[in-house]
Design an enzyme around this catalytic site. Structure first.
Site, short mmCIF file in Angstrom:
data_model
loop_
_atom_site.label_atom_id
_atom_site.label_comp_id
_atom_site.label_asym_id
_atom_site.label_seq_id
_atom_site.Cartn_x
_atom_site.Cartn_y
_atom_site.Cartn_z
N PHE A 109 31.16 31.70 36.78
CA PHE A 109 32.37 31.37 36.00
C PHE A 109 33.18 30.26 36.64
O PHE A 109 33.97 29.60 35.97
CB PHE A 109 33.24 32.62 35.82
CG PHE A 109 34.31 32.82 36.85
CD1 PHE A 109 34.03 33.40 38.08
CD2 PHE A 109 35.62 32.42 36.60
CE1 PHE A 109 35.03 33.57 39.03
CE2 PHE A 109 36.62 32.59 37.54
CZ PHE A 109 36.32 33.15 38.76
N LYS A 110 32.97 30.01 37.93
CA LYS A 110 33.70 28.95 38.61
C LYS A 110 33.48 27.59 37.94
O LYS A 110 34.31 26.69 38.07
CB LYS A 110 33.26 28.86 40.07
CG LYS A 110 33.26 30.16 40.88
CD LYS A 110 34.62 30.57 41.33
CE LYS A 110 34.71 31.56 42.46
NZ LYS A 110 34.03 32.83 42.33
N ASP A 111 32.34 27.44 37.25
CA ASP A 111 32.05 26.16 36.59
C ASP A 111 33.12 25.78 35.57
O ASP A 111 33.39 24.60 35.38
CB ASP A 111 30.71 26.24 35.85
CG ASP A 111 29.51 26.26 36.80
OD1 ASP A 111 29.57 25.60 37.84
OD2 ASP A 111 28.52 26.94 36.47
#
Ligand SMILES: *Cc1c(COP(=O)(O)O)cnc(C)c1O
Length: 484
Positions: A109-111
């Site tokens: 999810f960091k993307d």
């Protein structure tokens, strides 16, 4: 709207400056002033596509960026990067709602934030008139590192140095990082855990702040893009008839540094009907205890778990919540000082009450994490990763009496194939890379393209440092004219 330090010891700055600098000079985190969180009419945003919605929210939270400009940056940042064009689809798995945040270039999810941060940072630097090169320093518990490396790779005028805990990341996470290509990237192992790496990075910032910035969620530019998917999830839930407009929607968030869940709280403060925020922890359950008792105590064993991106005992972004809810930077400064020197602090009862009104804390161990993976797979035919499973377990305990719960799905199961395979009862003696193939063969869930062929990629980064040597290491790397 200016950004303040949560510790009140340095001047307020523009949103652009807050992004470029990452951390306030007094060691605090840049945050809007309490009472200055912008309120929006969410009903007017319901029919926007993701980039248009993101542009509205970004320009409201980062006033140096106009809406048109924000939209242009968002579109450039996400174009062609996500395997699902919706960016953050809400998946209905037999009545359980998973907000899939892992369709980006590194399958975590960091993307969602780290694709965008380089664009925000470049533009923010030019707004500030900064012409020098920027060195991004980042500590990672596994996923931030790769997402940041991908996001900043070959961005002119920026270099990025990632520190990861040598024995604290999964083999897949490690392989993703040490094989990273790009002329402006460096990856270094730290002989310690994530907290050691994060504390070391913060110490480097204090010692030599010039020309440094951060891609961790201590940077407000990391946090703001994460607010967007709470809105999009809410709208998707309305559109698919899970809730009526105006109903409260609960979110279960697998939590480490408290960034993702804080973004959900911000969405609620901006006016979105967010119900309870369920803070899901693994065996490193410092936040569970804190939400129950108001005592934050990191003096406890550090557990290495199957959800390594949440193996954290110092959740940095909690500091922002304490500041925004109390409005008292002197209090925050004294609490953070106590945490640093004594390893614990207690908040006033009134502040605890405010936190408990909005947050519920739950934790689970590795066996319960695996049981959750197995349960979702057997009952729903849906494969989730270990972090998502921690949130799913928290959502089950919370129940649905208070309305539906959206489970934030923060990584592809292929980032943690050993744990996932064993959870669904497929024993195999392969290494993690063989297990990726075995998982695909068995479940028929497609392996994300970015993880295919990981084993064959050449290792490019082999440096290791002790936590005490991080400052020296950064100095030496900064001096080099080129890393290529
Ligand atoms: C980073 C991460 C988390 C924790 O998010 P925070 O914003 O640090 O609370 C959860 N799951 C995965 C897969 C992550 O990479």
């Amino acid at each position: 709207m200016l950004y303040q330090s949560t510790r009140g010891g340095s001047p307020a700055v523009s949103s652009a400056r807050a992004i470029v600098d990452g951390l306030a000079p007094d060691g605090g985190l840049y945050t809007m002033a309490p009472g200055e969180i912008p309120k929006l009419d969410w009903r007017a945003l319901m029919d926007l596509d993701y980039p248009s919605l993101a542009a509205k929210l970004l320009s409201a939270l980062l006033p140096d960026f106009g809406e048109g400009e924000a939209k242009e940056l968002v579109e450039a940042a996400y174009r062609g990067k996500f395997s699902d064009a919706r960016i953050a689809p809400l998946h209905d798995a037999g009545g359980e709602l998973f907000l899939e945040l892992f369709h980006g270039p590194t399958s975590a999810f960091k993307d969602v934030a780290l694709c965008l941060l380089p664009y925000l940072m470049k533009r923010a630097a030019s707004k500030c008139g900064d012409t020098g090169d920027i060195l991004i320093l980042t500590a990672t518990s596994g996923d931030t590192g790769k997402a940041a490396l991908e996001g900043f790779r070959d961005v002119p005028g920026i270099r990025i140095l990632v520190f990861y805990p040598r024995d604290g990341v999964s083999p897949v996470q490690k392989a993703q990082m040490v094989t990273q290509a790009g002329g402006n990237v460096k990856v270094c192992a730290v002989e310690g855990n994530f907290d050691d790496a994060q504390t070391g990075v913060k110490a480097v910032f204090s010692a030599m702040p010039e020309g440094l910035s951060s891609a961790n969620s201590i940077n407000i530019g990391r946090l703001v893009p994460q607010v967007v998917y709470y809105f999009s999830a809410y709208f998707d839930a309305v559109r698919t008839g899970k809730i009526r407009p105006g109903d409260a929607l609960n979110f279960a968030v697998p939590t480490g540094n408290f960034g993702d869940i804080l973004a959900g709280w911000l969405a609620g403060e901006m006016g979105l009907p967010v119900g309870k925020l369920i803070c899901a922890s693994n065996a490193n359950n410092v936040l569970t205890d804190f939400i129950k008792t108001g005592v934050y105590d990191r003096r406890r064993p550090f557990h290495k778990t199957l959800s390594p991106s949440m193996d954290i005992l110092i959740s940095s972004n909690l500091e922002r919540l304490l500041y925004l809810m109390s409005g008292d930077s002197a209090l925050v400064a004294s609490l953070m000082d106590k945490l640093r020197t004594e390893g614990h602090y207690q908040i006033p009862a009134a502040l605890l009450q405010k936190i408990q009104d909005r947050f519920v804390g739950t934790c689970c161990d590795d066996a319960q994490t695996k049981a959750a993976i197995a349960d979702v797979w057997e009952k729903r035919g849906y494969l989730c990763d270990t972090h998502t499973a921690v949130a799913r377990r928290a959502a089950s305990l919370f129940g649905t009496e208070n309305g539906p719960v959206v489970i934030l799905s923060t990584a592809s199961p292929y980032k943690f194939p050993a744990a996932v395979l064993s959870a669904i009862g497929v024993p195999c003696g392969l290494d993690e890379f063989g297990m990726m193939d075995a998982l695909e063969e068995y479940t028929k869930v497609p392996l994300p393209e970015n993880l295919r062929g990981l084993r064959e990629r050449p290792v490019r980064h082999r440096d290791t440092v002790a936590p005490a040597d991080m400052l020296e290491y950064v100095r030496a790397q900064k001096e080099k004219s080129t890393w290529a």
